[in-house]
Design an enzyme around this catalytic site. Structure first.
Site, PDB file in Angstrom:
ATOM      1  N   HIS A 138       1.017  -1.313  -0.337  1.00 28.03           N
ATOM      2  CA  HIS A 138      -0.152   0.064   0.048  1.00 28.03           C
ATOM      3  C   HIS A 138       1.450   0.998   0.039  1.00 28.03           C
ATOM      4  O   HIS A 138       0.351   2.970  -0.181  1.00 28.03           O
ATOM      5  CB  HIS A 138      -1.030   0.298   1.126  1.00 28.03           C
ATOM      6  CG  HIS A 138      -0.587   0.358   2.504  1.00 28.03           C
ATOM      7  ND1 HIS A 138       0.167  -0.417   3.396  1.00 28.03           N
ATOM      8  CD2 HIS A 138      -0.316   1.421   2.990  1.00 28.03           C
ATOM      9  CE1 HIS A 138       0.626  -0.087   4.278  1.00 28.03           C
ATOM     10  NE2 HIS A 138       0.431   1.686   4.626  1.00 28.03           N
ATOM     11  N   HIS A 171       8.084  -1.965   2.692  1.00 27.20           N
ATOM     12  CA  HIS A 171       7.515  -1.056   1.593  1.00 27.20           C
ATOM     13  C   HIS A 171       9.115  -0.252   2.112  1.00 27.20           C
ATOM     14  O   HIS A 171       8.829   0.650   0.457  1.00 27.20           O
ATOM     15  CB  HIS A 171       6.578  -0.527   3.019  1.00 27.20           C
ATOM     16  CG  HIS A 171       5.322  -1.266   3.481  1.00 27.20           C
ATOM     17  ND1 HIS A 171       4.841  -2.012   2.909  1.00 27.20           N
ATOM     18  CD2 HIS A 171       5.084  -1.874   5.286  1.00 27.20           C
ATOM     19  CE1 HIS A 171       3.760  -2.323   2.907  1.00 27.20           C
ATOM     20  NE2 HIS A 171       3.853  -2.157   4.485  1.00 27.20           N
ATOM     21  N   ASP A 188       8.190  -6.857   8.265  1.00 29.51           N
ATOM     22  CA  ASP A 188       7.104  -6.380   7.988  1.00 29.51           C
ATOM     23  C   ASP A 188       6.992  -5.093   7.359  1.00 29.51           C
ATOM     24  O   ASP A 188       6.398  -4.197   6.634  1.00 29.51           O
ATOM     25  CB  ASP A 188       6.306  -5.789   9.936  1.00 29.51           C
ATOM     26  CG  ASP A 188       5.173  -4.891   9.376  1.00 29.51           C
ATOM     27  OD1 ASP A 188       3.939  -5.672   9.066  1.00 29.51           O
ATOM     28  OD2 ASP A 188       4.775  -3.751  10.264  1.00 29.51           O
TER      29      ASP A 188
HETATM   30  O1  LIG Z   1       2.250  -2.556   6.210  1.00 29.77           O
HETATM   31  C1  LIG Z   1       2.376  -2.203   7.613  1.00 29.77           C
HETATM   32  O2  LIG Z   1       1.932  -0.905   7.778  1.00 29.77           O
HETATM   33  C2  LIG Z   1       1.821  -0.134   9.132  1.00 29.77           C
HETATM   34  C3  LIG Z   1       2.184   1.267   8.543  1.00 29.77           C
HETATM   35  O3  LIG Z   1       1.676   2.198   7.496  1.00 29.77           O
HETATM   36  P1  LIG Z   1       0.823   3.707   7.688  1.00 29.77           P
HETATM   37  O4  LIG Z   1       0.314   3.714   6.452  1.00 29.77           O
HETATM   38  O5  LIG Z   1       0.107   3.020   8.477  1.00 29.77           O
HETATM   39  O6  LIG Z   1       1.681   4.156   8.208  1.00 29.77           O
HETATM   40  C4  LIG Z   1       2.288  -0.492   9.644  1.00 29.77           C
HETATM   41  O7  LIG Z   1       1.981   0.096  11.295  1.00 29.77           O
HETATM   42  C5  LIG Z   1       2.144  -2.153   9.918  1.00 29.77           C
HETATM   43  O8  LIG Z   1       2.962  -2.771  10.921  1.00 29.77           O
HETATM   44  C6  LIG Z   1       2.861  -2.802   8.634  1.00 29.77           C
HETATM   45  O9  LIG Z   1       1.959  -3.913   8.695  1.00 29.77           O
END
Ligand SMILES: O=C1O[C@H](COP(=O)(O)O)[C@@H](O)[C@H](O)[C@H]1O
Length: 457
Positions: free
Chosen positions: A167, A229, A224
Site C-alpha cells: 500500500h 515497503h 513487516d
Molecule cells: O503495512 C504496515 O504498515 C503500517 C504503517 O503504514 P501506515 O500507512 O499505517 O503508516 C505498519 O504500522 C504496519 O505494522 C505494517 O504492517
C-alpha cells in the site's frame, strides 16, 4: 476511468483486522471520489460472523470513508459474507460458482502460508477467465516460499493479473518521487554518488501492536516494514531515469535497482532492538515480551535498521539506511537525502555549513529543502534555511489508490514477482545473522527515540 464491466471483489480473510481497518475504508474513499464505480463485495472467511455483523462493518467503513449516495447503497445492498474454508476444493468451487460477474478479483487478506494453500486449491479447480489475484504482503515468508508462491500463482493466471499489494505504492508522496526527480532540472544532476553522501528512509511509529500480535510477533520490524515497503521506497528514490511511467518501464527500473542492492555485511550493517515498558503519547506501554499474544521465545525485534548498498555506477558506495520501529517517541515517516558538502566554501563565509538535505515526508505528504544561506544578521555568516512544500495528497487513502489500480487492471502500483523475490534476497542474510545471534538485540524504552547510541536524525 471507472470500468463499465461488473466486478466482484471477493475478500478472503474478510473477518480479519486488515479488511475492516484498511481495505473497506480504502474502498469507501474510492466510492466517494468516483461514485460511478460499481463493485460488489463478497467477504469470506473461516469464521462465522453474527447476523448483520458483516453489513455493520461495511456500513461503518463506508460512513467513515465518506462514501455516499448510489455507490454506497449499491455496495451495501449487494454485499454478503460467506463462512467457508477456502482451502477446501468443494467449498471454494461452490463459493466461486455463487458469484456472477464479468470480472472477479480475489483479494487474499491472509497470512502467506494460507494464501499458498488457497492458491493450491485454485490451481486445482481453476478460476473464471480474466480473474485477478490480489495478494497482501508479506508475499511468502522467505525467498524460497516467495519463489514457490510465484511459480504457483503464475500457473493460475498470467503475471499481469497478479497484484502483489504494497500500500506504500499508493502513498501520494511515494508516487511523487517520480515527478520530483524526473520533472525538475534541479535535483537530477546531483542525484548520484558524486552529489549524495547517504540516504535515510525512516518509518518511526508511535503505535504498538494494535492487537496484531498474532501477525507481528512472527514477523518483526524487518519483515513487516523493511522487506516490503521501505525497499520499494528505496528503489523509487534510486531508479534510473525512465522513458515513461508505463508499467514495463517503471517496474523494470524498480527491479533493476533491487537486483543491484544488498546488505554487504549483515553483521556490521544491521541493528535490531525491542521496546521495554514505558509510555508513548501518554499511554502506558508494557514490555514487548509482556504484550498479549507475544511469544518471548521468538525473539522478535520491534525496531530494525539495515544499511543497503546499491552496486551500480550511480550509487556505488552510497549507504541507504532503512529503519523502522514501533512505540517510539514520535512519528517520523520520511526519507532524507543528504547531499555531500560543497568542494569549497569561499573563505570569509563562516558559521553553520551543514550539508544540504532533501527531506521527503510520507505522512503528512510534503517535502523540505534544507539549504545553506547567508545569515539574516551578518551576511558573511552561514545558516540553514528550510523551504517547505506540501504535496497535495489526493482524495484516496493509499488502499483506495491501490484498489483503484486493481479494478482498472493497472499493475503499476503492485509489486512484480521478480521484485518480491529480490526483496527477500536482500533481507535474508540479515535474518540469518540475527537467527545465529551474531547481531545483539538492543532494548529501548517505549516512548524513547530508540536505543542509546543509535544515530537518530
Ligand atoms: O503495512 C504496515 O504498515 C503500517 C504503517 O503504514 P501506515 O500507512 O499505517 O503508516 C505498519 O504500522 C504496519 O505494522 C505494517 O504492517
Amino acid at each position: 476511468m471507472a470500468p463499465s464491466r461488473s466486478t466482484t471483489l471477493l475478500i478472503l480473510g474478510a473477518s480479519g483486522d486488515l479488511t475492516s481497518r484498511l481495505l473497506l475504508p480504502g474502498i469507501a474513499t474510492l466510492l466517494r471520489s468516483q461514485p460511478s464505480r460499481r463493485v460488489e463485495i463478497v467477504g469470506a472467511d473461516l469464521r462465522e460472523l453474527a447476523a448483520g455483523d458483516w453489513h455493520d462493518r461495511v456500513r461503518t467503513a463506508l460512513n467513515v470513508g465518506g462514501a455516499q449516495g448510489a455507490a454506497a447503497k449499491a455496495v451495501l445492498s449487494s454485499t454478503r459474507y460467506v463462512a467457508t474454508d477456502a482451502t477446501d476444493p468443494v467449498a471454494l468451487r461452490a463459493l466461486l460458482d455463487s458469484i456472477a460477474c464479468d470480472r472477479l478479483v480475489i483479494y487474499f487478506a491472509l497470512p502467506p502460508h494460507i494464501t499458498e494453500l488457497v492458491c493450491g486449491t485454485l490451481e486445482q479447480i481453476g478460476v473464471p477467465d480474466g480473474t485477478i489475484l490480489a495478494i497482501e504482503k508479506p508475499f511468502g515468508d522467505s525467498l524460497e516460499s516467495a519463489r514457490r508462491l510465484n511459480a504457483l500463482v503464475t500457473r493460475i493466471v498470467p503475471e499481469e493479473r497478479i497484484f502483489r499489494i504494497d500500500h506504500f505504492l499508493g502513498l501520494h508522496t511515494v508516487l511523487n518521487l517520480l515527478g520530483l526527480r524526473f520533472a525538475n532540472r534541479l535535483l537530477e544532476p546531483t542525484w548520484d554518488r558524486d552529489g549524495i553522501e547517504r540516504v535515510e528512509i525512516l518509518y518511526d511509529e508511535t503505535v504498538t501492536l494494535e492487537g496484531r500480535a498474532g501477525y507481528y510477533d512472527r514477523n518483526g520490524a524487518l519483515r513487516d516494514m523493511i522487506q516490503s515497503h521501505l525497499l520499494q521506497i528505496m528503489a523509487l528514490i534510486a531508479i534510473e531515469p525512465i522513458a515513461s511511467v508505463g508499467e514495463r518501464d517503471l517496474r523494470d527500473a524498480i527491479s533493476q535497482v533491487l537486483r543491484a542492492a544488498s546488505v554487504v555485511d549483515p553483521v556490521r550493517h544491521s541493528r535490531r532492538a525491542r521496546y521495554t515498558a514505558g509510555a508513548v503519547e501518554g499511554r502506558d506501554v508494557p514490555d514487548y515480551v509482556a504484550e498479549e499474544g507475544v511469544d518471548p521465545s521468538l525473539g522478535t525485534e520491534t525496531l530494525a535498521e539495515v544499511q543497503v548498498e546499491i552496486a551500480n555506477p550511480r550509487w556505488a558506495g552510497v549507504p541507504f539506511i532503512l529503519r523502522s520501529g514501533k512505540s517510539l517517541a514520535g512519528v517520523r515517516k520520511r526519507a532524507i537525502v543528504h547531499w555531500k558538502a560543497p568542494a569549497h566554501v569561499p573563505k570569509g563565509l563562516s558559521g553553520r555549513d551543514t550539508p544540504d538535505r532533501f527531506v521527503i515526508d510520507f505522512k503528512p505528504d510534503g517535502f523540505e529543502l534544507h539549504l545553506t544561506t547567508n545569515g539574516k544578521g551578518d551576511p558573511f555568516t552561514l545558516e540553514q534555511t528550510v523551504l517547505r512544500g506540501e504535496l497535495g495528497g489526493g482524495s484516496l487513502l493509499p488502499y483506495g489508490e491501490v484498489l483503484a489500480s486493481i479494478l482498472d487492471s493497472d499493475p503499476r502500483l503492485a509489486v512484480r514477482g521478480d521484485a518480491a523475490e529480490e526483496c527477500w534476497r536482500i533481507v535474508e542474510p540479515v535474518l540469518d545473522a540475527w537467527r545465529s545471534d551474531a547481531v545483539p538485540m538492543h532494548e529501548y524504552r517505549a516512548g524513547s527515540r530508540g536505543p542509546r547510541g543509535w544515530r537518530t536524525n
